[in-house]
Scaffold this motif. Structure first.
Motif, short mmCIF file in Angstrom:
data_model
loop_
_atom_site.label_atom_id
_atom_site.label_comp_id
_atom_site.label_asym_id
_atom_site.label_seq_id
_atom_site.Cartn_x
_atom_site.Cartn_y
_atom_site.Cartn_z
N ALA A 12 -13.79 -40.78 -51.29
CA ALA A 12 -13.33 -41.14 -49.95
C ALA A 12 -12.07 -41.99 -50.04
O ALA A 12 -11.13 -41.82 -49.24
CB ALA A 12 -14.43 -41.91 -49.21
N VAL A 13 -12.04 -42.89 -51.02
CA VAL A 13 -10.83 -43.71 -51.22
C VAL A 13 -9.68 -42.82 -51.67
O VAL A 13 -8.54 -42.96 -51.19
CB VAL A 13 -11.10 -44.82 -52.26
N GLU A 14 -9.96 -41.88 -52.60
CA GLU A 14 -8.91 -40.97 -53.07
C GLU A 14 -8.36 -40.12 -51.93
O GLU A 14 -7.15 -39.91 -51.83
CB GLU A 14 -9.47 -40.07 -54.17
N SER A 15 -9.25 -39.65 -51.05
CA SER A 15 -8.81 -38.84 -49.91
C SER A 15 -7.93 -39.65 -48.97
O SER A 15 -6.94 -39.14 -48.43
CB SER A 15 -10.03 -38.30 -49.15
N THR A 16 -8.29 -40.91 -48.77
CA THR A 16 -7.49 -41.78 -47.91
C THR A 16 -6.09 -41.97 -48.49
O THR A 16 -5.08 -41.91 -47.77
CB THR A 16 -8.17 -43.16 -47.74
N ILE A 17 -6.01 -42.18 -49.80
CA ILE A 17 -4.72 -42.34 -50.47
C ILE A 17 -3.90 -41.06 -50.36
O ILE A 17 -2.68 -41.09 -50.09
CB ILE A 17 -4.93 -42.72 -51.95
N GLU A 18 -4.56 -39.89 -50.53
CA GLU A 18 -3.85 -38.61 -50.44
C GLU A 18 -3.31 -38.38 -49.02
O GLU A 18 -2.17 -37.94 -48.84
CB GLU A 18 -4.80 -37.48 -50.84
N ARG A 19 -4.14 -38.71 -47.99
CA ARG A 19 -3.67 -38.55 -46.61
C ARG A 19 -2.51 -39.50 -46.33
O ARG A 19 -1.54 -39.14 -45.65
CB ARG A 19 -4.82 -38.84 -45.64
N THR A 20 -2.61 -40.72 -46.86
CA THR A 20 -1.53 -41.71 -46.65
C THR A 20 -0.24 -41.22 -47.29
O THR A 20 0.85 -41.34 -46.69
CB THR A 20 -1.94 -43.08 -47.24
N ALA A 21 -0.35 -40.66 -48.49
CA ALA A 21 0.85 -40.13 -49.18
C ALA A 21 1.47 -38.98 -48.38
O ALA A 21 2.71 -38.89 -48.25
CB ALA A 21 0.48 -39.66 -50.58
N GLN A 22 0.62 -38.11 -47.81
CA GLN A 22 1.13 -37.00 -47.00
C GLN A 22 1.78 -37.50 -45.72
O GLN A 22 2.84 -37.01 -45.31
CB GLN A 22 -0.01 -36.04 -46.67
N GLU A 23 1.17 -38.49 -45.08
CA GLU A 23 1.78 -39.09 -43.88
C GLU A 23 3.14 -39.69 -44.21
O GLU A 23 4.09 -39.60 -43.42
CB GLU A 23 0.87 -40.17 -43.32
N MET A 24 3.21 -40.31 -45.39
CA MET A 24 4.47 -40.93 -45.82
C MET A 24 5.56 -39.87 -45.98
O MET A 24 6.71 -40.05 -45.56
CB MET A 24 4.24 -41.68 -47.13
N ARG A 25 5.19 -38.73 -46.58
CA ARG A 25 6.16 -37.64 -46.76
C ARG A 25 6.64 -37.12 -45.40
O ARG A 25 7.84 -36.88 -45.20
CB ARG A 25 5.53 -36.50 -47.56
N ASP A 26 5.70 -36.93 -44.47
CA ASP A 26 6.04 -36.41 -43.15
C ASP A 26 6.97 -37.37 -42.41
O ASP A 26 7.94 -36.94 -41.75
CB ASP A 26 4.77 -36.18 -42.33
N LEU A 27 6.70 -38.66 -42.50
CA LEU A 27 7.54 -39.65 -41.81
C LEU A 27 8.92 -39.75 -42.44
O LEU A 27 9.93 -39.94 -41.73
CB LEU A 27 6.86 -41.03 -41.83
N LEU A 28 8.99 -39.62 -43.77
CA LEU A 28 10.29 -39.65 -44.44
C LEU A 28 11.16 -38.48 -43.96
O LEU A 28 12.36 -38.62 -43.72
CB LEU A 28 10.11 -39.58 -45.96
N LYS A 29 10.48 -37.33 -43.80
CA LYS A 29 11.20 -36.15 -43.32
C LYS A 29 11.64 -36.33 -41.88
O LYS A 29 12.77 -35.99 -41.49
CB LYS A 29 10.28 -34.93 -43.45
N LYS A 30 10.74 -36.90 -41.06
CA LYS A 30 11.04 -37.11 -39.64
C LYS A 30 12.17 -38.12 -39.45
O LYS A 30 13.03 -37.95 -38.58
CB LYS A 30 9.78 -37.60 -38.93
N GLU A 31 12.16 -39.18 -40.29
CA GLU A 31 13.17 -40.23 -40.16
C GLU A 31 14.45 -39.91 -40.94
O GLU A 31 15.35 -40.75 -41.02
CB GLU A 31 12.60 -41.57 -40.65
N HIS A 32 14.50 -38.71 -41.55
CA HIS A 32 15.68 -38.26 -42.32
C HIS A 32 16.02 -39.25 -43.44
O HIS A 32 17.18 -39.60 -43.65
CB HIS A 32 16.89 -38.10 -41.39
N ILE A 33 14.97 -39.67 -44.18
CA ILE A 33 15.19 -40.55 -45.33
C ILE A 33 15.14 -39.67 -46.57
O ILE A 33 14.10 -39.14 -46.95
CB ILE A 33 14.11 -41.65 -45.42
N GLY A 34 16.28 -39.46 -47.19
CA GLY A 34 16.37 -38.58 -48.35
C GLY A 34 16.20 -39.34 -49.65
O GLY A 34 16.02 -40.56 -49.68
#
Length: 847
Positions: free
Chosen positions: A57-79
């Protein structure tokens, strides 16, 4: 007089309340709508202990957080940023360029305040950041995973339609599930244990599947399989697919899942509906990936991978997969109930067939009625009117125990019935102590009223001492035991408390009414033991100790040899771990339907390479009545060993009509815990008794009691296993009961020794005083052992099945315990004090 009236009112109120609480059990639907629940061993069903993999459950939370981070970086145009999960529970972020680093820091503070920075290293224009979750946050996720798992499983079971399921949390990350009366146990296990994580992922159509099967799985992809079974040939085919790791959509947006029938192929499929957000996501995913294949993945298994022909609006999709009606219904149930937040593992599984359950109810109730009637008749015949008073107290005793169980909606199990039956026998003990004291007072010339009052007063301390030690054993059983042992402990402890009340208060109250309201002038009682008996028990101590050493030496040596050669034939799966499947069968003209060698060959062919095969028969039976096969818990060709064994026997030997009546599967972790808890229970019971007896008497008396207890346990185990029986959890409960019973018997003798020491004015030797005390309590020792043996012998004769071994151990233990209280405990006390007498007035021992 005021106390007399108050006690009378209390007894009347308790009796009425007991009847009121028992009625709903006999007549369901009556107020107060509370009844005694029947355990799985009495009505059949399944017992499971699951462990939630909270680390996942902790690993899944970390994986979801990492995916959210990727999506936000893309949305905010942070290369210039590379985000990945490392070491399972950490996020690594590599960001290039000062401007990107500044934007990332702002994003981290704003969107991910719960992340803890583990390290931050700057290398030229690149910053390497490693973050994880604080311990408190990780602990909260684990706690919620177990709680959500509990609620999800409860929802699934409710939709499955099991009546009166018992689903509760056990410890930090375990879930206890009891499903009474369930017949399709395999289906229930699959329904409960399925994680049901639904994901929609694109196929990786660039890389080579064949290369991935050989071990070269490209980064960013997973190798998954679609498994199909041909309904006619039952052949299973596995089709490999490479899918992208990133899930475009998950089952968290589902609002409904139901079974429908395909009009073209007339096959069931599962129709799913998304909420508004899920519908928008699904529409966008299908719009952006037209002509690509979208895999529908459930718990890392591909159900289908259709080509997206066009954008799909409306939030509707279907899952196909050559389902049977039952498979489609179960899939819809788990999808509606939601995914488990983390995978679960079955640590312990016990299944009792409904036929065995109904037999257990009939045999258990018959044992209870026959045992109770025999004790009631014996007491009435032996003690006349006093025996009738004891019988009234005994009936009230049973009423109060049953009503207490109904009030708390307790579960009655086979060991629970055994506890009640044992209580019937032991409840008589307090009355016997009182009546034998009254007999002595009458012989000394006292009037009836004075003799009765003196009898109660002089028996009071002995009753408290003897019952408190057994109660201590029951409490330890409840605290450190599990499952059926705790059920036994509840009825034993409740029975002891109630029996002390009925013996010391209720019978005294009835005697008071008789003596005050009638012209009763004397009490007639039969006598088996002559009042002037003077047998030299202590003088025979060397012969008795020698006999005990021979029995212990021979039986325990055989036990050790058998345990070293084949532990599975000595210890149950409770302690060894593994699976034990018990079958009934149809006997052939020559005896057993299939020889052990043929059974072993069939199991070897099916893939079960290591097994212990035993035909079993009960002590009173000359023929084998069941077959037990033990194996490990490792999967055989993807199936549980018990399922493989059942299929192999039923298909290879159909004429034998092998039918599963019980399945026990215990993981090595649970087995180890059960062994540890059993040893601690025994150890703590003995330590508690040493402390209590040392406080009430002196250490020398405690030593005598403990040596007698160890003697009783060793002789009982040795003789019990000599008959070919296995040591299991219920047998540990029986051993602890024997410990309590034996010390009860011993303390009665010790109490009389202490009393005789205080009354001795002729400077009698300690040896002669001990002999006198044993002879004075001999009548009580014989009567209590006899009445308890009556009830346990009835268990042995009528109990059958699961309760037979339990009753056999108790029968051996009661006989051995009676023997040791006379021939072992007191001689050890004599050896400790040698040529001196204990001085209770000077020692500070409690009186």
């Amino acid at each position: 007089m005021k106390n007399f009236s108050l006690n009378l009112i209390i007894v009347a109120v308790l009796t009425v309340a007991a009847i009121v609480y028992i009625l709903p059990t006999a007549f369901p639907g009556m107020w107060p709508y509370k009844k005694i629940n029947l355990g799985l061993d009495l009505q059949g069903g399944m017992h499971l202990v699951l462990e939630v993999d909270t680390d996942k459950a902790v690993e899944s939370t970390i994986e979801r957080t990492a995916q959210e981070m990727r999506d936000l970086l893309k949305k905010e145009h942070i290369g210039g940023a590379d985000i990945e999960r490392i070491e399972s529970i950490k996020i690594s972020a590599k960001i290039k360029g000062d401007e990107n680093v500044a934007k990332f820091d702002k994003l981290l503070d704003k969107e991910f305040p719960n992340l803890r920075l583990v390290s931050r290293v700057t290398d030229k224009d690149t910053v390497n950041i490693i973050a994880d979750l604080p311990e408190k946050e990780a602990a909260h996720i684990k706690e919620m995973a177990t709680q959500q798992g509990l609620e999800t499983i409860r929802n699934r079971v409710d939709q499955f339609g099991v009546s009166e399921p018992d689903i509760r949390r056990q410890g930090e990350k375990r879930i206890l599930i009891q499903l009474p009366g369930i017949k399709d146990t395999k289906r229930a296990k699959e329904l409960i244990g399925k994680t049901a994580r639904l994901e929609f992922k694109l196929l990786d159509e660039v890389n080579d599947v064949a290369a991935a099967e050989k071990g070269t799985v490209p980064p960013g992809s997973d190798l998954l399989y679609q498994v199909k079974e041909d309904s006619e040939t039952q052949r299973i085919t596995k089709t490999p697919y490479l899918v992208l790791k990133r899930a475009l959509l998950t089952g968290e947006y589902l609002t409904d899942a139901k079974v429908e029938i395909d009009s073209q192929y007339n096959e069931p499929y599962v129709s799913i509906s998304f909420d508004k957000k899920g519908a928008r996501l699904f529409e966008r995913v299908t719009e952006e990936n037209v002509k690509k294949r979208l895999a529908i993945v459930l718990d890392n298994k591909i159900y289908s991978a259709p080509v997206i022909q066009e954008k799909i609006p409306g939030g509707q999709a279907r899952i196909t997969g050559s389902f049977t009606d039952a498979e489609a219904r179960d899939l819809a149930i788990v999808l509606r109930a939601g995914a488990l937040p983390a995978p679960v593992k079955i640590l312990e599984e016990r299944t009792v067939g409904p036929s065995l359950g109904s037999d257990s109810i009939r045999q258990g109730l018959l044992s209870m009625w026959v045992g109770g009637i025999l004790v009631v008749v014996f007491m009435g015949v032996y003690y006349k009117i006093s025996g009738v008073i004891a019988d009234i107290a005994l009936i009230l005793n049973i009423l109060l125990i049953a009503s207490g169980m109904a009030a708390f909606q307790a579960t009655l199990t086979l060991p629970g019935i055994a506890g009640i039956i044992l209580t019937i026998g032991m409840a008589v003990d307090a009355n016997v102590l009182i009546y034998e004291r009254i007999r002595e007072e009458l012989r000394s010339g006292k009037r009836l009223m004075a003799a009765v009052m003196a009898g109660y007063d002089r028996a009071f301390i002995t009753i408290i001492d003897s019952n408190l030690t057994t109660l201590m054993t029951g409490v330890i059983l409840f605290v450190f035991g599990s499952g059926p042992i705790r059920g036994f402990a509840v009825t034993l402890c409740g029975g002891i408390i109630v029996s002390m009340y009925t013996a010391l208060v209720v019978t005294k109250l009835i005697f008071g009414l008789l003596l005050n309201k009638t012209s009763l002038k004397s009490l007639r009682m039969l006598s088996i033991v002559k009042p002037d008996i003077a047998f030299d028990f202590v003088g025979k101590r060397k012969l008795a100790i020698g006999l005990s050493l021979v029995v212990i030496g021979i039986s325990c040596s055989i036990l050790v040899v058998r345990a070293l050669q084949s532990p599975g034939k000595v210890f149950g799966v409770d302690f060894t771990g593994g699976s034990a499947t018990t079958f009934s069968f149809e006997r052939s003209a020559s005896g057993v339907p299939v020889q052990v060698d043929a059974l072993d060959a069939a199991l070897q062919k099916a893939g079960v390479t290591r097994s212990v095969i035993q035909y079993q028969k009960e002590l009173d039976s000359s023929v084998e009545t069941s077959l037990q096969i033990k194996a490990g818990t490792e999967l055989v060709n993807g199936q549980k060993p018990s399922d493989v064994i059942r299929t192999a026997l039923q298909t290879t030997f159909p004429e034998a009509k092998f039918d599963v009546i019980q399945v026990d599967e215990v993981g090595s972790e649970i087995g180890s815990e059960l062994k540890t808890s059993a040893l601690w229970s025994m150890l703590l019971a003995m330590v508690g008794m040493i402390a209590y007896i040392s406080w009430r008497f002196e250490f020398g008396f405690a030593l005598g009691a403990i040596v007698a207890l160890m003697h009783d346990v060793l002789v009982t185990i040795g003789l019990f296993t000599l008959f070919g029986n296995q040591i299991s959890l219920p047998i540990v409960a029986a051993l602890l009961t024997i410990v309590g019973y034996s010390v009860n018997d011993t303390i009665v003798v010790f109490d009389r020794i202490r009393e005789d020491l205080k009354l001795d004015t002729q400077k009698t030797s300690f040896k002669d005083l001990c002999n006198l005390s044993i002879n004075q309590t001999l009548s009580r020792t014989f009567l209590t052992s006899f009445t308890t043996l009556i009830t346990v012998a009835v268990l042995l004769i009528f109990g059958g099945g699961a309760i037979f071994d339990f009753a056999l151990a108790l029968c051996i233990g009661i006989v051995v315990g009676t023997y040791s209280s006379v021939f072992i405990a007191t001689p050890v006390v004599l050896l400790w004090y040698r040529h001196r007498k204990p001085d209770f007035s000077a020692s500070g021992a409690q009186v």
